[in-house]
Design a protein around this motif. Sequence first.
Motif, mmCIF file in Angstrom:
data_model
loop_
_atom_site.group_PDB
_atom_site.id
_atom_site.type_symbol
_atom_site.label_atom_id
_atom_site.label_comp_id
_atom_site.label_asym_id
_atom_site.label_seq_id
_atom_site.Cartn_x
_atom_site.Cartn_y
_atom_site.Cartn_z
ATOM 1 N N LYS A 92 0.836 -1.197 0.000
ATOM 2 C CA LYS A 92 0.000 0.000 0.000
ATOM 3 C C LYS A 92 0.869 1.244 0.000
ATOM 4 C CE LYS A 92 -4.091 -1.881 2.285
ATOM 5 N NZ LYS A 92 -5.042 -1.736 3.414
ATOM 6 N N TYR A 94 -1.729 1.053 -3.196
ATOM 7 C CA TYR A 94 -1.740 0.318 -4.442
ATOM 8 C C TYR A 94 -1.829 1.289 -5.628
ATOM 9 C CZ TYR A 94 -3.165 -3.286 -1.106
ATOM 10 O OH TYR A 94 -3.244 -4.124 -0.028
ATOM 11 N N THR A 95 -1.472 0.788 -6.817
ATOM 12 C CA THR A 95 -1.517 1.626 -8.008
ATOM 13 C C THR A 95 -2.042 0.838 -9.200
ATOM 14 O OG1 THR A 95 0.380 2.944 -7.256
ATOM 15 C CG2 THR A 95 -0.188 3.075 -9.593
ATOM 16 N N THR A 97 -2.282 1.536 -13.388
ATOM 17 C CA THR A 97 -1.796 2.470 -14.401
ATOM 18 C C THR A 97 -2.402 2.143 -15.766
ATOM 19 O OG1 THR A 97 0.303 2.727 -13.233
ATOM 20 C CG2 THR A 97 0.263 3.366 -15.546
ATOM 21 N N SER A 118 -2.636 7.325 -13.840
ATOM 22 C CA SER A 118 -2.565 6.298 -12.808
ATOM 23 C C SER A 118 -3.451 6.650 -11.630
ATOM 24 C CB SER A 118 -1.120 6.109 -12.336
ATOM 25 O OG SER A 118 -0.613 7.302 -11.772
ATOM 26 N N THR A 120 -3.868 5.895 -7.496
ATOM 27 C CA THR A 120 -3.207 5.393 -6.293
ATOM 28 C C THR A 120 -4.241 5.343 -5.176
ATOM 29 O OG1 THR A 120 -1.129 6.408 -6.981
ATOM 30 C CG2 THR A 120 -1.311 5.745 -4.667
ATOM 31 N N TYR A 121 -4.281 4.218 -4.429
ATOM 32 C CA TYR A 121 -5.325 4.035 -3.428
ATOM 33 C C TYR A 121 -4.886 3.023 -2.368
ATOM 34 C CZ TYR A 121 -6.001 -0.248 -6.097
ATOM 35 O OH TYR A 121 -5.782 -1.449 -6.731
ATOM 36 N N SER A 122 -5.513 3.091 -1.207
ATOM 37 C CA SER A 122 -5.283 2.107 -0.150
ATOM 38 C C SER A 122 -6.476 1.175 -0.004
ATOM 39 C CB SER A 122 -5.007 2.797 1.195
ATOM 40 O OG SER A 122 -3.796 3.525 1.139
#
Length: 283
Positions: A92, A94-95, A97, A118, A120-122
């Motif tokens: 984490k 996370y991505t 793309t 992209s 990006t997140y948890s």
Amino acid sequence: MKTKSLTKVTLLSIFFMALITAVTLNSCQKESIKPKTPTSVNTAGNIDANSSLVLQETSNILFTNSSTQKGLLPKGPDSSGCATITYDTANKPYTVTYNYGTTGCVGSDGKTRAGVVSLTYSSTDIRLVNSAITITYQNYSINAATINGSVSFVNTGPNGNGNQVITETGTIIATSSTETDTMNVNYSNEWLAGEFSSPASNWQFSITGSILAGVSTGKTGGLVITSALIKNAKTPGCNFYIQGTETISVTGQATQYVDYGNPGNCSGLKSVTKNGTTTVEKQ
């Protein structure tokens, strides 16, 4: 690092920013209505075009989902199967793309995309309080405009109406052959309906806020939502802003008044009034 690449993307530009507003134009000024064949937004590098473009693209990316995806992770921008998607879920945050390459491709919405975007997140579920997703553009072009920068979405929890609110803030730089627009995004997205649908269905959002911009040529301006914009993000056949108004201003130019409620409903059109003349265009 665990990475998986896919070559098929099923992204639809539907999104979450429910663009509406019921702003009334100056009733004392009689406007001349001159409908014209709907055209796509001009993206030649102007504040007005780019601010509207960024608003719609970021919204569509965040609130486009698929029943085949885990949780409610967005599907990304419209690709019509031409982007390469890479997931990095080793650690984490996370991505995911989306790479459209340098030549790009035409999506189902008729727009040509190239470059990289992209997410990006948890957590894959933006409905969770404090959940956050950041969208980053890297030489990402839509038609003529090339975009860099990022916008973050954070679920700040329920408001006084009991509806969850997702803030949207960040800075986007749009570059064309004639100018560079630096846009500061500040929006608030109130979840009106469909929040607990899983998979997503009949989502609806109310959006307020603004994009303030400066240009390399010395001009300033931006987009201000004058009455909440409403968007149906998942309603079949109605993935459009169905209500709401905004103004778009640029130094030395007449203010544009945009009304998504005219003709409204699920038409996918909007009216734009400038210098007392109103035209009907595609969203």
